[in-house]
Design a protein around this motif. Structure first.
Motif, mmCIF file in Angstrom:
data_model
loop_
_atom_site.group_PDB
_atom_site.id
_atom_site.type_symbol
_atom_site.label_atom_id
_atom_site.label_comp_id
_atom_site.label_asym_id
_atom_site.label_seq_id
_atom_site.Cartn_x
_atom_site.Cartn_y
_atom_site.Cartn_z
ATOM 1 N N ASN A 131 33.356 -58.144 -73.242
ATOM 2 C CA ASN A 131 33.435 -57.778 -71.953
ATOM 3 C C ASN A 131 33.357 -56.377 -71.877
ATOM 4 O OD1 ASN A 131 33.589 -60.525 -70.887
ATOM 5 N ND2 ASN A 131 35.674 -60.578 -71.680
ATOM 6 N N ASN A 132 33.901 -55.572 -72.666
ATOM 7 C CA ASN A 132 34.002 -54.257 -72.589
ATOM 8 C C ASN A 132 32.926 -53.199 -73.441
ATOM 9 O OD1 ASN A 132 35.834 -54.065 -74.881
ATOM 10 N ND2 ASN A 132 37.221 -54.686 -73.431
ATOM 11 N N ILE A 133 32.133 -53.919 -74.372
ATOM 12 C CA ILE A 133 31.294 -53.265 -75.314
ATOM 13 C C ILE A 133 30.216 -53.872 -75.113
ATOM 14 C CG2 ILE A 133 30.883 -52.840 -77.767
ATOM 15 C CD1 ILE A 133 33.538 -53.736 -78.492
ATOM 16 N N LYS A 134 29.082 -52.789 -74.848
ATOM 17 C CA LYS A 134 27.473 -53.060 -74.871
ATOM 18 C C LYS A 134 26.779 -52.678 -76.107
ATOM 19 C CE LYS A 134 23.693 -52.560 -71.390
ATOM 20 N NZ LYS A 134 23.486 -53.885 -71.581
ATOM 21 N N GLY B 154 27.945 -50.611 -80.716
ATOM 22 C CA GLY B 154 27.633 -50.566 -79.424
ATOM 23 C C GLY B 154 28.627 -49.330 -78.729
ATOM 24 N N HIS B 155 28.537 -49.328 -77.473
ATOM 25 C CA HIS B 155 29.407 -48.290 -76.616
ATOM 26 C C HIS B 155 30.273 -49.109 -75.594
ATOM 27 C CE1 HIS B 155 25.810 -48.769 -74.357
ATOM 28 N NE2 HIS B 155 26.401 -48.823 -73.260
ATOM 29 N N ALA B 156 31.310 -48.287 -75.442
ATOM 30 C CA ALA B 156 32.199 -48.706 -74.259
ATOM 31 C C ALA B 156 31.774 -48.849 -72.749
ATOM 32 C CB ALA B 156 33.634 -47.882 -74.349
ATOM 33 N N LYS B 157 31.844 -49.894 -72.215
ATOM 34 C CA LYS B 157 31.243 -50.013 -71.017
ATOM 35 C C LYS B 157 32.013 -49.235 -69.824
ATOM 36 C CE LYS B 157 29.462 -54.701 -71.338
ATOM 37 N NZ LYS B 157 29.490 -56.126 -70.850
ATOM 38 N N GLU B 158 33.302 -48.907 -70.076
ATOM 39 C CA GLU B 158 34.375 -48.326 -69.485
ATOM 40 C C GLU B 158 35.446 -47.841 -70.335
ATOM 41 O OE1 GLU B 158 37.256 -52.175 -68.643
ATOM 42 O OE2 GLU B 158 35.678 -51.598 -67.251
ATOM 43 N N ASP C 30 47.171 -59.256 -75.041
ATOM 44 C CA ASP C 30 47.133 -60.146 -76.106
ATOM 45 C C ASP C 30 45.852 -60.093 -76.816
ATOM 46 O OD1 ASP C 30 49.695 -60.963 -75.530
ATOM 47 O OD2 ASP C 30 49.193 -62.819 -74.371
ATOM 48 N N VAL C 31 45.827 -60.163 -78.014
ATOM 49 C CA VAL C 31 44.474 -60.129 -78.957
ATOM 50 C C VAL C 31 44.672 -61.156 -80.025
ATOM 51 C CG1 VAL C 31 43.140 -58.667 -80.206
ATOM 52 C CG2 VAL C 31 44.478 -57.743 -78.589
ATOM 53 N N PRO C 32 43.497 -62.027 -79.641
ATOM 54 C CA PRO C 32 43.437 -62.880 -80.789
ATOM 55 C C PRO C 32 43.034 -62.826 -82.074
ATOM 56 C CG PRO C 32 41.923 -63.722 -78.914
ATOM 57 C CD PRO C 32 42.409 -62.211 -78.861
ATOM 58 N N ALA C 33 43.327 -63.625 -83.263
ATOM 59 C CA ALA C 33 42.849 -63.131 -84.446
ATOM 60 C C ALA C 33 41.408 -62.858 -84.733
ATOM 61 C CB ALA C 33 43.320 -64.292 -85.478
ATOM 62 N N GLY C 34 41.161 -61.946 -85.411
ATOM 63 C CA GLY C 34 39.582 -61.797 -85.505
ATOM 64 C C GLY C 34 38.917 -60.762 -84.616
ATOM 65 N N HIS C 35 39.595 -60.189 -83.583
ATOM 66 C CA HIS C 35 39.197 -59.700 -82.608
ATOM 67 C C HIS C 35 39.561 -58.048 -82.872
ATOM 68 C CE1 HIS C 35 37.490 -62.280 -79.483
ATOM 69 N NE2 HIS C 35 37.970 -63.181 -80.512
ATOM 70 N N LYS C 36 39.040 -57.069 -82.236
ATOM 71 C CA LYS C 36 39.253 -55.538 -82.359
ATOM 72 C C LYS C 36 40.220 -55.262 -81.339
ATOM 73 C CE LYS C 36 34.737 -55.589 -81.644
ATOM 74 N NZ LYS C 36 34.555 -57.115 -81.794
ATOM 75 N N ASN D 14 30.747 -44.368 -78.382
ATOM 76 C CA ASN D 14 30.495 -45.475 -79.310
ATOM 77 C C ASN D 14 31.678 -46.096 -79.891
ATOM 78 O OD1 ASN D 14 27.654 -45.464 -79.512
ATOM 79 N ND2 ASN D 14 27.581 -43.987 -80.881
ATOM 80 N N VAL D 15 31.723 -47.379 -79.975
ATOM 81 C CA VAL D 15 32.931 -48.377 -80.916
ATOM 82 C C VAL D 15 32.407 -48.054 -82.056
ATOM 83 C CG1 VAL D 15 33.928 -50.147 -80.833
ATOM 84 C CG2 VAL D 15 33.259 -49.563 -78.561
ATOM 85 N N ILE D 16 33.242 -47.586 -83.013
ATOM 86 C CA ILE D 16 33.006 -47.766 -84.580
ATOM 87 C C ILE D 16 33.672 -49.021 -85.336
ATOM 88 C CG2 ILE D 16 32.609 -46.102 -86.443
ATOM 89 C CD1 ILE D 16 30.957 -45.363 -83.947
ATOM 90 N N LYS D 17 32.975 -49.497 -86.235
ATOM 91 C CA LYS D 17 33.507 -50.690 -87.070
ATOM 92 C C LYS D 17 32.698 -50.594 -88.091
ATOM 93 C CE LYS D 17 34.423 -55.558 -87.103
ATOM 94 N NZ LYS D 17 34.258 -56.946 -86.557
ATOM 95 N N TYR D 18 33.229 -50.762 -89.236
ATOM 96 C CA TYR D 18 32.452 -50.749 -90.452
ATOM 97 C C TYR D 18 31.929 -49.327 -90.763
ATOM 98 C CZ TYR D 18 32.044 -55.707 -90.171
ATOM 99 O OH TYR D 18 32.620 -57.336 -90.033
#
Length: 493
Positions: free
Chosen positions: A79-82, A64-68, A38-44, A55-59
C-alpha cells in the motif's frame, strides 16, 4: 530466535520474524526503534524515516520507492511501496568472478540407466495424448492397466491442446509433448492421437526424432477398427511388461538435473527456503550436476545479478533477450511488467515484483550461468541454466520437467498441493506451514529463521533430495497429483 532480521547492511527496512505489536521496541544496529503499527510476521518495518519517492532497500537493492513519506517504525507494504519497474532496459555486461570452494564429495544415487545413456530417477509408464480430444481414452487405458497390474507407476497426462492452435502455441505443444516422450523418468510411453488434429500423429512422430521404438509406441484412434481402448491396452500391456526388467544402478550425482521453482511466496522465502535451494544448487553444480532456474517475470528487478554471472558475453546477450522478450510479451498485451505479486504473496509480506525477484533468484545460489534455454528446449549444458517460462506454477514446473529435470524443488510460504509429471518437492519457508500442511509439504526450511544453521540444514536437505532420487516418494506422488500445463500465448481457432 530473533524477532527481526536486517538482511543487508544498507537496508532501510527489516523483516519481522515474529509479529510486532504497535508500541513494541526493536533494536537495529544498536538503535532502539518503536514500532508504530501492528506488523505481521514476514513483513517489513522501516528502520529510519523514508521520504516520498525514496527507494526502499531490502537485500541491499531497491525493491521500489515509497509512495508517501513514512516514519521510522512504519509497516512497509504494497500500500505504500510502488515498483520501479517500467519498460525495456539496456544492459551492460559486468562479469563477476565466482569461486564456489565446494569439494567434490563423489556422491551417487540409484537411477535407471536408459538405452541412450540417459538416467531416470523413476520408472513409470506414461500415456500422452497428441490432442485433448482423446483425453477420455488415455484415462480409460491408464485406469484399466492399473487395475490389471496393480501398478502405481502408470499415469495419463491429459491436456487441452494439440488442435486449433497457431504459430508459437502449436510449436509449444509439440515441444512439451516431444520432451515428455524423451524424458528418462518414463520407462515406456504410449502416445495416443485422434487422427484429424493439427498435431498430426505421424508428423509429431517425426518431430520426436530418434526415440527408443522398443519403449515408445504410437496409436491413432481413428485408424483403429473397433475399440480403440482395447487396441491401446494391447500395446500398453506389452510396453509395461518390458519395463519390469528395468533395475536401479549406482549413478554419479553429476547425472542429476534439478529444477528450481517458487510459488505462493512470503516474506520468509528470500530468508529461508530460497537461499537453501541456492546452497543445494551450488553444491550440485560443484559435483558436476545441473540446476535450472525459470520464472522469467520473477527475475525482473534482479536480472542484472544473473546477467553478470553469465560465463561469457554470448550467454549475457541471451539472458538480455530472455528478459526483454518476456517484457515485450507483457507490453504487447497491454500489461505492465511490474504487477506480478499475487494476493497471497502480498499477504505474506512481498510488496513488489522486485521484492519477490530478489528473493526468487536466490534459489540458484552464486554459480555461473552456463546455459540459457528457450521454452520447450532441452538441457545442453551442465551447471546452472536459465529457462524461458512464465511464473505460473504448473506451467513453469512442466517446463522444468520438459527441459530434462528429474525433479522440481518448489519453495512456498503459502502452500500448494500440486505436482507436475516429475517428483515435485515442496519446501516450506516457515514452520507453521510445515506443521499445518504435512500432506503437502516435504521439507521444512522454516527452522533457519528459528536459529538452525544454514550449513546444517543444507546437509540434511542434500541427503533428503538424494533420497527422492533414490525412490523415496514426494507428497504429490503419495497423493497421486500428476499434471501438465502448456504455455499458451496466442489465438485459439
Amino acid at each position: 530466535m530473533t524477532d527481526i532480521l536486517k538482511i543487508h547492511p544498507s537496508d532501510n527496512v527489516v523483516v519481522a520474524i515474529q509479529p510486532q505489536a504497535k508500541g513494541s521496541i526493536i533494536s537495529v544496529d544498536g538503535v532502539n526503534i518503536t514500532v508504530i503499527e501492528d506488523v505481521p510476521a514476514g513483513h517489513k518495518i522501516a528502520i529510519r524515516d523514508i521520504e516520498e519517492g525514496e527507494n526502499v532497500i531490502k537485500y541491499g537493492f531497491p525493491i521500489g520507492h515509497a509512495k508517501e513519506s513514512k516514519k521510522s517504525g512504519s509497516w512497509m507494504n504494497e500500500n505504500n511501496i510502488k515498483t520501479n519497474l517500467a519498460g525495456l532496459l539496456s544492459y551492460e555486461y559486468h562479469p563477476v568472478d565466482v569461486v564456489l570452494n565446494i569439494p567434490d564429495e563423489h556422491r551417487t544415487f540409484m537411477g535407471y540407466r536408459r538405452k541412450n545413456g540417459d538416467v531416470g530417477i523413476r520408472n513409470e509408464f506414461w500415456i500422452i495424448p497428441t490432442v485433448g480430444c482423446v483425453n477420455g481414452i488415455i484415462e480409460k487405458i491408464a485406469a484399466r492397466l492399473r487395475e490389471e497390474t496393480g501398478g502405481e507407476n502408470i499415469f495419463a497426462f491429459p491436456h487441452n491442446y494439440g488442435c486449433s492452435q497457431l504459430g508459437d502455441d502449436h510449436e509449444n505443444t509439440k515441444k512439451i509433448l516431444r520432451d515428455m516422450v524423451h524424458h528418462p523418468n518414463a520407462g515406456a510411453v504410449l502416445v495416443v492421437g485422434l487422427g484429424c488434429e493439427n498435431n498430426q500423429p505421424d508428423v509429431f512422430e517425426q518431430f520426436c526424432g530418434d526415440y527408443n521404438k522398443d519403449r515408445v509406441r504410437f496409436l491413432v484412434s481413428q485408424k483403429v477398427q473397433g475399440d480403440e481402448v482395447e487396441a491401446g491396452m494391447a500395446i500398453a500391456r506389452d510396453l509395461y511388461s518390458k519395463m519390469q526388467s528395468d533395475k536401479r544402478e549406482e549413478v554419479p550425482v553429476s547425472e542429476l538435473r534439478i529444477g528450481l521453482k517458487c510459488g505462493g511466496s512470503d516474506g520468509f522465502s528470500g530468508i529461508t527456503a530460497n537461499p537453501l535451494l541456492g546452497c543445494l544448487s551450488d553444491w550440485l553444480v560443484a559435483q558436476g550436476g545441473t540446476t535450472v532456474l525459470t520464472e522469467v517475470p520473477e527475475m525482473f528487478g534482479a536480472e542484472t545479478i544473473l546477467m553478470n554471472r553469465c560465463a561469457n558475453k554470448e550467454l549475457f546477450e541471451q539472458t538480455v533477450s530472455l528478459i526483454n522478450d518476456f517484457k515485450d510479451y507483457f507490453l504487447s498485451h497491454g500489461e505492465p511488467v511490474g504487477e506480478n505479486p499475487s494476493p497471497g504473496n502480498k499477504a505474506g509480506g512481498i510488496s513488489t515484483l522486485e521484492d519477490k525477484a530478489l528473493g526468487c533468484t536466490q534459489k540458484c545460489g552464486s554459480s555461473l550461468v552456463r546455459g540459457v534455454m528457450p521454452y520447450g528446449e532441452r538441457i545442453q549444458h551442465k551447471g546452472l541454466n536459465l529457462l524461458s517460462a512464465p511464473g505460473n506454477d504448473l506451467v513453469a514446473a512442466t517446463a522444468l520437467a520438459s527441459c530434462g529435470c528429474h525433479l522440481v524443488l518448489f519453495t512456498t510460504g503459502r502452500g500448494t498441493p500440486f505436482g507436475t509429471y516429475v517428483p515435485t518437492v515442496k519446501i516450506s519457508t516457515n514452520s507453521n506451514l510445515y506443521n499445518n500442511k504435512p500432506l503437502w509439504i516435504d521439507f521444512n526450511a522454516g527452522v533457519i529463521a528459528e536459529g538452525e544453521k544454514m550449513e546444517d540444514v543444507t546437509h540434511r536437505f542434500i541427503d533428503f533430495v538424494l533420497g527422492i532420487a533414490n525412490g523415496n516418494l514426494t507428497n504429490n506422488e503419495k497423493n497421486g497429483y500428476h499434471e501438465i500445463a502448456i504455455f499458451k500465448t496466442g489465438v485459439t481457432l
